[in-house]
Design a protein around this motif. Structure first.
Motif, PDB file in Angstrom:
ATOM      1  N   LEU A   1       0.697  -1.196   0.041  1.00 22.46           N
ATOM      2  CA  LEU A   1      -0.096  -0.077   0.143  1.00 22.46           C
ATOM      3  C   LEU A   1       0.887   1.320   0.005  1.00 22.46           C
ATOM      4  N   ALA A   2       2.011   1.041   0.733  1.00 21.49           N
ATOM      5  CA  ALA A   2       2.846   2.538   0.531  1.00 21.49           C
ATOM      6  C   ALA A   2       3.404   2.809  -0.609  1.00 21.49           C
ATOM      7  N   SER A   3       3.661   1.860  -1.321  1.00 18.01           N
ATOM      8  CA  SER A   3       4.597   1.943  -2.676  1.00 18.01           C
ATOM      9  C   SER A   3       3.484   2.188  -3.578  1.00 18.01           C
ATOM     10  N   ALA A   4       2.020   1.763  -3.528  1.00 11.84           N
ATOM     11  CA  ALA A   4       0.866   2.173  -4.243  1.00 11.84           C
ATOM     12  C   ALA A   4       0.557   3.690  -4.207  1.00 11.84           C
ATOM     13  N   ALA A   5       0.700   4.077  -2.910  1.00 17.69           N
ATOM     14  CA  ALA A   5       0.413   5.693  -2.638  1.00 17.69           C
ATOM     15  C   ALA A   5       1.457   6.259  -3.274  1.00 17.69           C
ATOM     16  N   GLU A   6       2.667   5.827  -3.219  1.00 17.96           N
ATOM     17  CA  GLU A   6       3.753   6.743  -4.031  1.00 17.96           C
ATOM     18  C   GLU A   6       3.632   6.980  -5.533  1.00 17.96           C
ATOM     19  N   VAL A   7       3.082   6.056  -6.172  1.00 17.92           N
ATOM     20  CA  VAL A   7       2.939   5.832  -7.656  1.00 17.92           C
ATOM     21  C   VAL A   7       1.667   6.411  -8.071  1.00 17.92           C
ATOM     22  N   LEU A   8       0.589   6.635  -7.368  1.00 14.35           N
ATOM     23  CA  LEU A   8      -0.439   6.930  -7.691  1.00 14.35           C
ATOM     24  C   LEU A   8      -0.769   8.444  -7.875  1.00 14.35           C
ATOM     25  N   LYS A   9      -1.268   9.052  -8.578  1.00 16.88           N
ATOM     26  CA  LYS A   9      -1.589  10.574  -9.005  1.00 16.88           C
ATOM     27  C   LYS A   9      -2.586  10.926  -7.587  1.00 16.88           C
ATOM     28  N   PRO A  10      -2.410  12.168  -7.191  1.00 17.61           N
ATOM     29  CA  PRO A  10      -3.500  12.437  -6.332  1.00 17.61           C
ATOM     30  C   PRO A  10      -4.839  12.366  -7.030  1.00 17.61           C
TER      31      PRO A  10
END
Length: 325
Positions: free
Chosen positions: A196-205
Motif C-alpha cells: 500500500l505504501a508503494s501504491a500511494a507513491e506511484v498513484l496520482k492525487p
C-alpha cells in the motif's frame, strides 16, 4: 492476428484469416480458443472440422462438418477470453472485472498498475479499457507464469498495451520511476497491505486503488492500513452473481373445469398468469395451440427461466480507496 481491441468489435464484415485466434462456440458453457491453421483440423464431440473451410468466413458464422455437426465461430473479446483462457491461477470473472474497471475510473489513455498478473483475465479487460493511448504495467513474482501471460497477450494482439514484468511487489514495491504518474492500481496479493505504501507513491492525487482478497481477515488488515495512510473513501464490496437459464419445458396437465379454480388459474403449473389467460380461450381453438399449449392431458410447452443450479457464489472481496494529498 486478430487483436482484442474495441475497433474489432465494431467493424462489420470481419473475415477469418490464416493464423487468426477464433473462439469456437458450442454452447454458452462450452467454448474453446483455437488458432486457425489451414493444414490442420479442429476436433470435438461433433467430429472433425477443417480449418481451411473457416478461412474467408465472417466471424459469427455457423459452420458444419461432413457429418452435419456444427459450431459457431466468434471473434475474441475480453469477455470471451475470460471464459476460455488457461487457468494458471484463480481468475476474476466478468462481474468482478466490470465492477473493478468502473470503480477504478479507468478510461482510454490511463496508466494502470496491476499485481499480480496470474492468468491475465483482468489484464486483458484493463488493456481494452485504456486503449488506444493508455498502458497497463502488470507484475508477477512467478517467472513462468509471467512468461505464459506475456505469450497470451502477444497471441491476442495486446503487446502494445501491456508490459509484463517479473517483480515481487510485496517485497520491493512498484518501480519508483512511476512516482505520481499512475491513474489506478489493482492488487491481487496474499498480503496487499505490504504494497500500500508503494501504491500511494506511484498513484496520482485522486488516483484509485483496488485490492482483491478472498478472505475477510485480509480485508480487515488492509482497511486498517489504508485508513492510517494517505487514502480516503475506503469501501469494500462483494459481488454475487445469479444467472438464469431460459429453456423450453414440457408439463403434463389436464386443462378442464375440474383442474382450474374459480378464477381459471392452474396452481400446479409454473406460470399461473399464462395458464389463466389460456383458460379464457376456446380450449380447442387454433389460438391456444399457436401459443404452444395443448390440452386434454397432453403436454404443456412453456418457456421458463430458472436459476442456474451451479451458480458461483463468493469469489472475493473488492476494497477500494482514493489517494489523497
Amino acid at each position: 492476428m486478430l487483436a482484442i481491441l474495441p475497433e474489432n468489435k465494431t467493424t462489420f464484415g470481419r473475415r477469418i484469416k490464416e493464423g487468426d485466434l477464433v473462439i469456437v462456440y458450442e454452447r454458452h458453457d462450452h467454448m474453446k480458443a483455437v488458432t486457425v491453421n489451414s493444414g490442420a483440423q479442429f476436433q470435438n464431440r461433433f467430429g472433425a472440422f477443417d480449418y481451411s473451410d473457416w478461412i474467408g468466413k465472417p466471424f459469427g458464422s455457423k459452420v458444419f462438418n461432413k457429418k452435419g455437426g456444427f459450431v459457431h465461430l466468434l471473434a475474441p473479446t475480453p469477455e470471451l477470453w475470460t471464459l476460455v483462457l488457461s487457468h494458471r491461477t484463480q481468475i476474476l470473472y466478468i462481474a468482478d472485472i466490470s465492477f473493478v474497471i468502473l470503480f477504478l475510473e479507468i478510461y482510454p489513455g490511463c496508466l494502470v498498475m496491476e499485481s499480480g498478473t496470474g492468468s491475465g483475465s483482468l489484464t486483458t479487460s484493463l488493456a481494452r479499457a485504456v486503449a488506444p493511448s493508455g498502458h497497463v504495467h502488470t507484475f508477477d513474482f512467478h517467472e513462468l507464469r509471467a512468461n505464459s501471460a506475456r505469450e497470451d497477450f502477444e497471441k491476442n494482439g495486446l503487446s502494445s498495451l501491456i508490459t509484463v514484468e517479473v517483480r515481487d511487489i510485496q517485497g520491493t514495491g512498484f518501480p519508483s520511476k512511476f512516482c505520481g504518474e499512475v491513474d489506478a492500481v489493482f492488487l491481487d496479493l496474499p498480503q496487499p497491505w505490504l504494497a500500500l505504501a508503494s501504491a500511494a507513491e506511484v498513484l496520482k492525487p485522486d488516483g484509485v486503488l483496488c485490492s482483491f482478497s478472498p478472505c475477510i481477515e485480509q480485508v480487515q488488515h488492509t482497511c486498517e492500513v489504508l485508513t492510517s495512510t494517505d487514502f480516503t473513501d475506503v469501501r469494500t464490496f462483494e459481488i454475487l452473481l445469479r444467472t438464469y437459464e431460459v429453456r423450453e419445458h414440457s408439463f403434463t396437465k389436464m386443462i378442464d373445469e375440474q383442474s382450474s379454480d374459480e378464477h381459471g388459474s392452474f396452481s400446479s403449473l409454473p406460470c399461473k398468469r399464462l395458464c389463466s389467460e389460456i383458460a379464457k380461450d376456446n380450449r380447442s381453438s387454433t389460438s391456444t395451440l399457436e401459443k404452444g399449449v395443448t390440452v386434454n392431458n397432453e403436454k404443456v410447452r412453456m418457456i421458463v427461466a430458472k436459476p442456474n443450479p451451479e451458480t458461483k457464489g463468493h469469489t472475493g472481496y473488492l476494497t477500494f480507496a482514493r489517494r489523497i494529498v
